[in-house]
Design an enzyme around this catalytic site. Structure first.
Site, PDB file in Angstrom:
ATOM      1  N   HIS A   1       0.829  -1.220   0.000  1.00  0.00           N
ATOM      2  CA  HIS A   1       0.000   0.000   0.000  1.00  0.00           C
ATOM      3  C   HIS A   1       0.859   1.266   0.000  1.00  0.00           C
ATOM      4  O   HIS A   1       0.506   2.263   0.636  1.00  0.00           O
ATOM      5  CB  HIS A   1      -0.956   0.022   1.203  1.00  0.00           C
ATOM      6  CG  HIS A   1      -1.967  -1.078   1.205  1.00  0.00           C
ATOM      7  ND1 HIS A   1      -3.237  -0.924   0.713  1.00  0.00           N
ATOM      8  CD2 HIS A   1      -1.890  -2.367   1.631  1.00  0.00           C
ATOM      9  CE1 HIS A   1      -3.905  -2.070   0.860  1.00  0.00           C
ATOM     10  NE2 HIS A   1      -3.109  -2.957   1.399  1.00  0.00           N
TER      11      HIS A   1
ATOM     12  N   ASN B   1     -10.333  -2.836   2.569  1.00  0.00           N
ATOM     13  CA  ASN B   1     -10.018  -2.843   1.143  1.00  0.00           C
ATOM     14  C   ASN B   1     -11.293  -2.622   0.346  1.00  0.00           C
ATOM     15  O   ASN B   1     -12.394  -2.623   0.896  1.00  0.00           O
ATOM     16  CB  ASN B   1      -9.419  -4.191   0.734  1.00  0.00           C
ATOM     17  CG  ASN B   1      -7.931  -4.296   1.055  1.00  0.00           C
ATOM     18  OD1 ASN B   1      -7.251  -3.291   1.239  1.00  0.00           O
ATOM     19  ND2 ASN B   1      -7.438  -5.515   1.121  1.00  0.00           N
TER      20      ASN B   1
ATOM     21  N   HIS C   1      -3.620   1.108  12.074  1.00  0.00           N
ATOM     22  CA  HIS C   1      -3.319  -0.098  12.850  1.00  0.00           C
ATOM     23  C   HIS C   1      -4.639  -0.768  13.222  1.00  0.00           C
ATOM     24  O   HIS C   1      -5.486  -0.142  13.869  1.00  0.00           O
ATOM     25  CB  HIS C   1      -2.531   0.305  14.099  1.00  0.00           C
ATOM     26  CG  HIS C   1      -2.113  -0.834  14.968  1.00  0.00           C
ATOM     27  ND1 HIS C   1      -2.122  -2.153  14.547  1.00  0.00           N
ATOM     28  CD2 HIS C   1      -1.661  -0.862  16.245  1.00  0.00           C
ATOM     29  CE1 HIS C   1      -1.692  -2.915  15.530  1.00  0.00           C
ATOM     30  NE2 HIS C   1      -1.416  -2.163  16.566  1.00  0.00           N
TER      31      HIS C   1
END
Ligand code: HDD
Length: 695
Positions: free
Chosen positions: A71, A144, A335
């Site tokens: 990413h 995603n 995170h």
């Protein structure tokens, strides 16, 4: 939602810096000359005591930080999230407690495989990472644009990423999945099959971040204030609908505008056309954990929306571009373990690994343990603990104590009683074993479900996607193995792919197709009709029918489209009647692939000039090839002459009519513009045959 600034935005004021003052060193000493280094004589050696030159060059030498291992390429924006209703019966999360709570967010969209400077429109998964700056601390939903993942256990992530990244010996290819190592891995790891179906579909080439769905992928857990758990899957649905590019177009955009998706997001926000997504949840009661024919903990599976509907719970609007790409978009640290009270994990082995990996990677990428103090990462909730020191410590902690328990510091900071994070008290037991649960063993049923759910055009594109990618694999055995796997998805699919890549189609059917489908996964069933932010090209030359130009521009702009007048050169063109028409760009600087649709107004001399200009003809031909809406008015229809359709197909014959997604009309009346707008809102004309179009 009101226009007031978010709390996060206000907090950033303290670190915003403008280049208004005189030039200084980092220590604030004014600098009078930054072009000439200090030297012994005009032609002599540079002196070491030139602290300004040394500081300037040293800082430059240290400007780069490691790019994200995956990413790396991305774009971000700020915004806000507001629930439609209170969910306190399900979760203790304050940001979901009711419509009176608006939470600032930062969102970063990304591709996975390419490096930081790679092109936007590659075939890849798109990251959709949302940081909610809630009053109870930061919550990161790191998802995603596809609802499933390649692997079931995070221990395989390094293998998968090594396989998809450029090959290690020559670092080729950049940002592409079409190469041997990825498909070698895929063929040998059947759990990738479902995700590869999504990756070979048009989902992997979104038209825009604004027209992209997002998914939390894993099954998470809502936890109520009373400690009751409910399984939850998160969905982001774009209000503009989910729309994609054509693969050939996507490849061309990589050269014409590598920043295509990034630019689109930036410009939409600058125009005030704020992208919006609805957050939805699929909820499963704890007691129904085993009610499905797949395991809720398996990230290669969806819960079909027809089985558990998606309940819309709120809306996110992105309304502010960052001030500085590096400071904010590059340094933002997501995170999965950044959770707030009311949201917890499940034992999904992919999620469990992520909860380790993201903290670890930020420590390396952002240079140490104080990365949460970087402005974009700072929560709006107060922070108070005994963590101290470390590289680039920005807080000036006061007082004598940095331990707990203490009496010398008044016992502070003390553990809280209220609003604390409480882990869901799940009962777990088991021997230490390195095994995959049997309930994770079915790798094909949902790949078949996906295939069965696609519209015809989506299926065609899927087959073409597999053929393209496998066609780039040099090793025939690799191709063959993938085809063998696809035979367990659908026999006809594997045969069609095999035919396109020169390998033997499987003789007999593998696993029979179960015939079930989930229409919700098809992009044919998304929202259509909006023109917001659609880019429309109008081709003009001297003598153009200005009335037609204005009719289209006014009509389309009023519906939110961006209309650009393109001519052979910048400046203005003479109108057939009236004032000259200002040109927005020379069409040699752009390309049809950067637009959603094209209009060719009439005017005999304009049409003649365009007809004789190969760039203009190619523009229309290519737009047609890529299934885009085309409008041609009066003599403008001449530009359609080279299309492979029977002569006269597009001849204007009174009134307005549509042939193969082309609106032809003698004049640009309201009905003509409205019909064109309808086609543009439909995104693409998929049933237009284009195989014979030489573009
Ligand atoms: Fe990951 C980044 C999404 C599995 C390890 N991941 C990253 C980003 C997104 C995702 C959107 C970019 C965040 C940003 O914009 O900064 N990743 C996913 C999803 C997954 C997933 C939806 C599966 C459901 N990831 C996954 C696994 C691992 C990682 C299994 C490791 C075991 N991911 C990382 C990472 C990254 C990352 C190495 C790279 C940069 C970063 O974290 O901040 O830790």
């Amino acid at each position: 939602m009101d226009d007031a600034r978010t709390e996060k935005d206000r907090r950033l004021d303290s670190v915003r810096t403008d280049s208004a003052q005189p030039l200084t060193t980092e220590t604030g000493v004014r600098v009078g000359d930054t072009d000439n280094s200090l030297r012994a004589g005009a032609r002599g050696p540079t002196l070491l005591e030139d602290f300004h030159a040394r500081e300037k060059i040293t800082h430059f030498d240290h400007e780069r930080i490691p790019e994200r291992v995956v990413h790396a390429r991305g774009a971000g924006a700020y915004g806000r999230f507001q629930p439609y209703e209170g969910l306190s019966d399900l979760t203790a999360a304050h940001f979901l407690s009711g419509p009176d709570v608006t939470t600032p967010v930062f969102v970063r969209f990304s591709t996975v495989a390419g490096s930081r400077g790679s092109a936007d429109t590659v075939r890849d998964v798109r990251g959709f990472a949302v940081k909610f700056y809630t009053e109870q601390g930061n919550y990161d939903l790191v998802g995603n644009n596809m609802p499933v993942f390649f692997i079931q256990d995070g221990i395989k992530f390094p293998d998968f990423v090594h396989a998809v990244k450029p090959e290690p010996h020559n670092e080729i290819p950049q940002a592409q999945s079409a190469h041997d190592t990825l498909w070698d891995f895929v063929g040998l790891q059947p759990e990738t099959t479902h995700m590869m179906m999504w990756l070979m579909s048009d989902r992997a080439i979104p038209r825009s971040y604004r027209t992209m769905q997002g998914f939390g992928v894993h099954t998470f857990r809502f936890v109520s204030a009373e400690g009751r758990g409910t399984f939850v899957k998160f969905h982001w649905k774009p209000l503009l609908g989910t729309h994609s590019l054509v693969w050939d177009e996507a490849q061309r955009i990589q050269g014409k505008d590598p920043d295509f998706n990034r630019r689109d997001l930036w410009e939409a926000i600058e125009r005030g056309q704020y992208p919006e997504w609805e957050l939805g949840v699929q909820l499963v009661a704890e007691e129904d954990e085993h009610a499905f024919d797949f395991d809720l903990l398996d990230a290669t599976k969806i819960i079909p929306e027809e089985e558990v509907p998606v309940r819309p719970i709120g809306k996110m609007v992105l309304d502010r571009n960052p001030d500085n790409f590096f400071a904010e978009t590059e340094q933002v640290a997501f995170h999965t373990a950044n959770v707030v009270p009311g949201i917890d994990f499940t034992n999904d082995p992919l999620l469990q690994a992520r909860n380790f990996s993201y903290l670890d990677t930020q420590l390396l990428r952002l240079g140490g343990s104080n990365f949460q103090q970087i402005p974009v990462n700072r929560p709006v909730a107060p922070v108070s603990n005994n963590q101290r020191d470390g590289f680039a410590q920005h807080r000036v902690h006061r007082g004598q104590t940095s331990y707990y328990p203490n009496s010398l510091g008044g016992g502070c900071p003390a553990p809280a009683d209220e609003g604390v994070y409480r882990h869901y008290a799940e009962k777990v037991e088991g021997g230490k074993i390195r095994v995959r649960s049997e309930s994770f063993a079915d790798h094909y049923s949902q790949a078949t479900l996906f295939y069965n759910s696609l519209a015809d055009w989506e299926r065609e594109h899927l087959v073409a996607g597999f053929r393209f990618e496998l066609g780039k694999c040099e090793e025939l055995a690799v191709r063959q193995r993938v085809v063998a796997n696809l035979n367990h998805v659908d026999h006809e699919l594997s045969a069609r792919v095999a035919e396109g890549i020169g390998v033997e189609p499987p003789e007999t059917e593998g696993t029979p197709n179960h015939g079930r489908s989930s229409p919700a996964v098809s992009m044919a069933n998304t929202a259509f009709g909006s023109l917001t932010g659609r880019q429309i090209a109008v081709l003009v030359a001297d003598g153009v029918d200005a009335a037609a130009v204005h009719a289209f521009r006014d009509g389309l702009v009023s519906e939110g489209a961006v209309v650009e007048l393109l001519a052979a050169t910048d400046g203005a063109v003479r109108a057939g009647a009236g004032d000259p028409v200002t040109v927005d760009r020379a069409y040699t600087t752009v390309s049809s692939v950067l637009y959603d649709a094209v209009v060719v107004p009439g005017g005999p001399s304009s049409a003649e000039s365009l007809e004789q200009d190969g760039v203009a003809v190619h523009f229309v031909l290519e737009a047609y090839k890529h299934h885009k809406a085309v409008a041609a008015v009066g003599e403008g229809t001449r530009l359609l002459a080279s299309l492979p359709v029977p002569e006269g197909t597009f001849a204007p014959a009174g009134g307005t009519r549509t042939e193969l997604g082309v609106v032809v009309s003698e004049t640009a009346g309201d009905d003509c513009v409205a019909e064109f707008a309808r086609l543009v809102g439909g995104h693409r004309i998929w049933d237009r045959p284009t195989a014979a179009v030489p573009a």
